[in-house]
Design a protein around this motif. Structure first.
Motif, PDB file in Angstrom:
ATOM      1  N   ALA A 267      24.615  -0.647  11.511  1.00  0.00           N
ATOM      2  CA  ALA A 267      24.010   0.684  11.616  1.00  0.00           C
ATOM      3  C   ALA A 267      24.434   1.432  12.876  1.00  0.00           C
ATOM      4  O   ALA A 267      24.855   2.595  12.816  1.00  0.00           O
ATOM      5  N   ALA A 268      24.318   0.815  14.038  1.00  0.00           N
ATOM      6  CA  ALA A 268      24.638   1.499  15.295  1.00  0.00           C
ATOM      7  C   ALA A 268      26.126   1.832  15.370  1.00  0.00           C
ATOM      8  O   ALA A 268      26.507   2.956  15.745  1.00  0.00           O
ATOM      9  N   ALA A 269      26.980   0.869  15.027  1.00  0.00           N
ATOM     10  CA  ALA A 269      28.423   1.098  15.088  1.00  0.00           C
ATOM     11  C   ALA A 269      28.848   2.142  14.052  1.00  0.00           C
ATOM     12  O   ALA A 269      29.725   2.971  14.320  1.00  0.00           O
ATOM     13  N   PHE A 270      28.234   2.117  12.888  1.00  0.00           N
ATOM     14  CA  PHE A 270      28.526   3.104  11.849  1.00  0.00           C
ATOM     15  C   PHE A 270      28.169   4.498  12.335  1.00  0.00           C
ATOM     16  O   PHE A 270      28.953   5.445  12.203  1.00  0.00           O
ATOM     17  N   HIS A 271      26.977   4.636  12.908  1.00  0.00           N
ATOM     18  CA  HIS A 271      26.537   5.943  13.415  1.00  0.00           C
ATOM     19  C   HIS A 271      27.503   6.458  14.476  1.00  0.00           C
ATOM     20  O   HIS A 271      27.897   7.636  14.462  1.00  0.00           O
ATOM     21  N   ALA A 272      27.903   5.601  15.400  1.00  0.00           N
ATOM     22  CA  ALA A 272      28.830   6.015  16.455  1.00  0.00           C
ATOM     23  C   ALA A 272      30.178   6.436  15.870  1.00  0.00           C
ATOM     24  O   ALA A 272      30.763   7.451  16.277  1.00  0.00           O
ATOM     25  N   LEU A 273      30.678   5.670  14.915  1.00  0.00           N
ATOM     26  CA  LEU A 273      31.965   5.974  14.299  1.00  0.00           C
ATOM     27  C   LEU A 273      31.942   7.325  13.603  1.00  0.00           C
ATOM     28  O   LEU A 273      32.851   8.154  13.772  1.00  0.00           O
ATOM     29  N   VAL A 274      30.893   7.569  12.836  1.00  0.00           N
ATOM     30  CA  VAL A 274      30.802   8.800  12.054  1.00  0.00           C
ATOM     31  C   VAL A 274      30.630  10.014  12.953  1.00  0.00           C
ATOM     32  O   VAL A 274      31.296  11.041  12.771  1.00  0.00           O
ATOM     33  N   THR A 275      29.747   9.933  13.930  1.00  0.00           N
ATOM     34  CA  THR A 275      29.515  11.092  14.796  1.00  0.00           C
ATOM     35  C   THR A 275      30.732  11.392  15.667  1.00  0.00           C
ATOM     36  O   THR A 275      31.031  12.563  15.936  1.00  0.00           O
ATOM     37  N   GLN A 276      31.455  10.368  16.099  1.00  0.00           N
ATOM     38  CA  GLN A 276      32.687  10.607  16.848  1.00  0.00           C
ATOM     39  C   GLN A 276      33.737  11.275  15.962  1.00  0.00           C
ATOM     40  O   GLN A 276      34.466  12.170  16.406  1.00  0.00           O
ATOM     41  N   PHE A 277      33.801  10.847  14.711  1.00  0.00           N
ATOM     42  CA  PHE A 277      34.722  11.471  13.758  1.00  0.00           C
ATOM     43  C   PHE A 277      34.391  12.947  13.589  1.00  0.00           C
ATOM     44  O   PHE A 277      35.285  13.804  13.636  1.00  0.00           O
ATOM     45  N   TRP A 278      33.118  13.257  13.418  1.00  0.00           N
ATOM     46  CA  TRP A 278      32.738  14.656  13.254  1.00  0.00           C
ATOM     47  C   TRP A 278      33.035  15.477  14.506  1.00  0.00           C
ATOM     48  O   TRP A 278      33.445  16.630  14.407  1.00  0.00           O
ATOM     49  N   SER A 279      32.811  14.894  15.663  1.00  0.00           N
ATOM     50  CA  SER A 279      33.042  15.638  16.916  1.00  0.00           C
ATOM     51  C   SER A 279      34.512  16.010  17.062  1.00  0.00           C
ATOM     52  O   SER A 279      34.844  17.059  17.616  1.00  0.00           O
ATOM     53  N   ARG A 280      35.414  15.163  16.569  1.00  0.00           N
ATOM     54  CA  ARG A 280      36.847  15.474  16.643  1.00  0.00           C
ATOM     55  C   ARG A 280      37.219  16.635  15.750  1.00  0.00           C
ATOM     56  O   ARG A 280      38.228  17.324  16.006  1.00  0.00           O
ATOM     57  N   HIS A 281      36.450  16.837  14.706  1.00  0.00           N
ATOM     58  CA  HIS A 281      36.782  17.875  13.731  1.00  0.00           C
ATOM     59  C   HIS A 281      35.825  19.057  13.777  1.00  0.00           C
ATOM     60  O   HIS A 281      35.810  19.870  12.855  1.00  0.00           O
TER      61      HIS A 281
END
Length: 284
Positions: A267-281
């Protein structure tokens, strides 16, 4: 290991009851679960993401607390129903579409049918990238065996939960009880059989809808993240290579020692991965 789900909301959409959960403010996010599942598969992510996003989790038609559709349940019908639900929830602009398993295919179908609704795609162990699928779903395409296998029974519910998670600690009594309650819905077997029949056969997932959908999604050139668990027993991790080939501009990530639902097991790693992906775009 289990996050207790908060109470859900209810909307009336086109005269049909829709169970959903809406919280937070910010860029909109839509969370879509898999076949035979409910929005509770995204409970942890809903709580994390709603800190800085407007998050909508939805029970797909005929799943959980959402009423079934009148026409047969197909991928386009589910995507159209999600679009209606988003309108009812006030989400009319582009949203980050996040889908697990069948929910990933629904997200892709929604984006392909109405690109104005999609800001990005996050596809989590998503259907649509290969023929291989667990034998339990392939057998459902064989009637009347399918109806027999879909009968509500604690042992079947427990076995299904055990196949979803790599870590058996996630197979809690609460999750087994919830799965059994979903299976006992009077329309549950019909909805499952309609979906399984439209998407696959006893040989596996049909290629026709997959090829058409992936061609349409690739043409959108949307920011896309594809993630998988390396121990997935439902849709094998080898599908991630297919996703990279069909969507070459997509980012991808493979979670180690993880089953069909990284959004729960990681859960925590997934949340970090997804939000970082969105921040790049993000725009600008």
């Amino acid at each position: 290991m289990t996050v207790a789900p908060p109470p859900a909301d209810e909307l009336t959409v086109a005269g049909r009851r829709v169970r959903c959960r809406i919280a937070g403010d910010g860029p909109p996010v839509v969370l879509l679960h898999g076949i035979g599942r409910t929005l509770d598969d995204f409970t942890a992510q809903h709580a994390l993401l709603s800190r800085d996003h407007r998050v909508v989790s939805v029970d797909l038609p005929g799943h959980g607390g959402s009423a079934p559709l009148d026409p047969p349940h197909t991928l386009p019908a589910l995507a159209a129903a999600v679009a209606q639900t988003l309108d009812a929830a006030g989400i009319t602009g582009p949203a980050h579409l996040v889908g697990n398993s069948l929910g990933g295919a629904v997200a892709m179908r929604l984006a392909a049918d109405d690109p104005t609704r999609a800001a990005s795609l996050v596809l989590v162990n998503s259907a649509g990238f290969g023929r291989e699928v667990t034998v339990a779903l392939r057998l459902l395409a064989l009637r009347p065996l399918g109806r027999l296998l879909l009968r509500p029974h604690p042992a079947i519910a427990r076995r299904t939960e055990r196949a979803i998670f790599h870590d058996p600690a996630y197979v809690t009594e609460e999750r087994v009880a919830a799965a059994l309650a979903v299976a006992r819905q009077p329309h549950a077997a019909r909805v499952m059989l309609e979906l399984v029949g439209s998407l696959g056969t006893w040989r596996g997932v049909r290629p026709q809808w997959r090829q058409e959908l992936l061609t349409a999604v690739a043409a959108l050139d949307l920011p896309t993240l594809v993630v998988w668990g390396d121990r997935d027993l439902i849709l094998p991790a080898g599908h991630l290579a297919n996703a990279r080939a069909r969507l070459p501009k997509a980012r991808s990530h493979l979670f180690q020692d993880t089953g069909h639902m990284p959004q729960i097991e990681r859960a925590a790693a997934f949340h970090a991965l997804v939000t970082q992906f969105w921040s790049r775009h993000a725009p600008g």
